[in-house]
Design a protein around this motif. Sequence first.
Motif, PDB file in Angstrom:
ATOM      1  N   PHE A  91       3.607   0.785  10.098  1.00 39.65           N
ATOM      2  CA  PHE A  91       2.264   1.292   9.810  1.00 39.65           C
ATOM      3  C   PHE A  91       1.740   2.068  11.009  1.00 39.65           C
ATOM      4  CE2 PHE A  91       2.685  -2.723   7.403  1.00 39.65           C
ATOM      5  CZ  PHE A  91       2.649  -2.172   6.130  1.00 39.65           C
ATOM      6  N   GLY A 140       6.212   1.270   4.361  1.00 41.74           N
ATOM      7  CA  GLY A 140       5.018   1.275   5.208  1.00 41.74           C
ATOM      8  C   GLY A 140       4.121   2.436   4.829  1.00 41.74           C
ATOM      9  N   PHE A 162      -5.772   0.301   4.739  1.00 39.40           N
ATOM     10  CA  PHE A 162      -4.709  -0.681   5.008  1.00 39.40           C
ATOM     11  C   PHE A 162      -4.884  -1.907   4.107  1.00 39.40           C
ATOM     12  CE2 PHE A 162      -2.803  -3.729   8.399  1.00 39.40           C
ATOM     13  CZ  PHE A 162      -1.531  -3.593   7.873  1.00 39.40           C
ATOM     14  N   GLN A 198      -2.413  -3.151   0.945  1.00 37.72           N
ATOM     15  CA  GLN A 198      -1.887  -4.509   0.741  1.00 37.72           C
ATOM     16  C   GLN A 198      -2.126  -4.986  -0.695  1.00 37.72           C
ATOM     17  OE1 GLN A 198      -2.680  -7.339   3.962  1.00 37.72           O
ATOM     18  NE2 GLN A 198      -2.893  -5.655   5.397  1.00 37.72           N
ATOM     19  N   THR A 233       3.998  -9.847   0.322  1.00 35.80           N
ATOM     20  CA  THR A 233       3.206  -8.784   0.958  1.00 35.80           C
ATOM     21  C   THR A 233       2.750  -9.220   2.337  1.00 35.80           C
ATOM     22  OG1 THR A 233       2.464  -7.949  -1.177  1.00 35.80           O
ATOM     23  CG2 THR A 233       1.132  -7.331   0.728  1.00 35.80           C
ATOM     24  N   GLN A 234       2.284 -10.464   2.417  1.00 31.72           N
ATOM     25  CA  GLN A 234       1.843 -10.969   3.723  1.00 31.72           C
ATOM     26  C   GLN A 234       3.004 -10.978   4.714  1.00 31.72           C
ATOM     27  OE1 GLN A 234      -0.180 -14.772   3.740  1.00 31.72           O
ATOM     28  NE2 GLN A 234      -0.487 -14.661   5.949  1.00 31.72           N
ATOM     29  N   VAL A 251       3.734  -7.430   5.911  1.00 30.98           N
ATOM     30  CA  VAL A 251       2.737  -6.965   6.888  1.00 30.98           C
ATOM     31  C   VAL A 251       2.910  -7.682   8.229  1.00 30.98           C
ATOM     32  CG1 VAL A 251       0.257  -6.899   7.401  1.00 30.98           C
ATOM     33  CG2 VAL A 251       1.082  -6.197   5.147  1.00 30.98           C
ATOM     34  N   ALA A 292      -1.595  -7.615  11.164  1.00 25.55           N
ATOM     35  CA  ALA A 292      -0.688  -6.956  12.117  1.00 25.55           C
ATOM     36  C   ALA A 292      -0.299  -7.925  13.228  1.00 25.55           C
ATOM     37  CB  ALA A 292      -1.363  -5.727  12.705  1.00 25.55           C
TER      38      ALA A 292
END
Length: 367
Positions: free
Chosen positions: A33, A107, A138, A142, A154-155, A158, A213
Amino acid sequence: MGCSFSFSALWMAFSLVLALSAMAPRTDARAFFVFGDSLVDSGNNNYLVTSARADSPPYGIDYPTHRPTGRFSNGLNIPDIISEQMGMEPTMAYLNPLLKGNNLLVGANFASAGVGILNDTGIQFLNIIRIGKQLEYFQQYQTRVSRLIGPTETQRLVNEALVLITLGGNDFVNNYYLVPFSARSRQFSLPDYVRYLISEYRKVLTRLYELGARRVLVTGTGPMGCVPAELAQRSRTGECAVELQRAASLFNPQLVQMLNGLNSEIGSDIFIAANTMQMNSDFITNPQAYGFVTSKIACCGQGPYNGVGLCTPLSNLCPNRDLYAFWDAFHPSERANRIVVQQILTGDDKYMNPMNLSTILALDSRN
């Protein structure tokens, strides 16, 4: 009959496995990202009504397609080269309509030319994606990925991703020093302004952490007083503009301090400082040692040092971009970007704090 039935059942099962594996993110790849300004924008501004755009030739002259892409470069920019070095597809601009389906799992690049840490930075460019909006996108990203692979995956995607953020330069060049007696320069002395920027940047990075992040490369500002635009405007004999250099020398050490503070609060090396001031200064002060003929004159532009106005089809254009440290009035050439990325990857603690990207990748692959 039984035989043909079992074959078709097997084939259906095989097709299902293929379909599912196409949906699942590759376990060996990590998402990437990107947030920030024109140094890392991969074309978001092409989709906006703004004057801060790089969508006409000769931008992109050395890109694989030889066409402008919205990158402020003759070819690849820093995120592209990081992706290439990590063996990944380049991340697409978030506003690119092709960023959907499996492309999302690579990403996304949320950066927008002209933005800064502060909301009033770059207001002259009208419609740009300010940093608060980049963080909102962002979140939206998600949600979109959750529909594809579910919230848990997804978590994980990320949390395990690499993040790059590049902000700060425009807060000086396109705000504090944009015009004599700018609103911000009347409001703050330079040391107070730097402290204010750092405190605002801390909020941005804290939000990025809240959004998941966990490995964030944070670049400092480059030697802002040495770019061709500033030489054209402020320099008599080609020396770097003193005030902008002073701003960079105040901002960058305080940025590192703030990142170290955040890391110790969190109890983990989340934020990695990339000393882009030093990385760029190396080839700006001694261009010949890096194979450049000049670090003062931009390849594309007009006026003194080719530093006046934008790079357009009517500008002077150098025949060999690899010999120029600067592509246009503000942005390094692809070859200069490659030198910067090499230091991000393998540089010692003069360049990267607390570790370089190769060390991060080695550490994370063991976890």
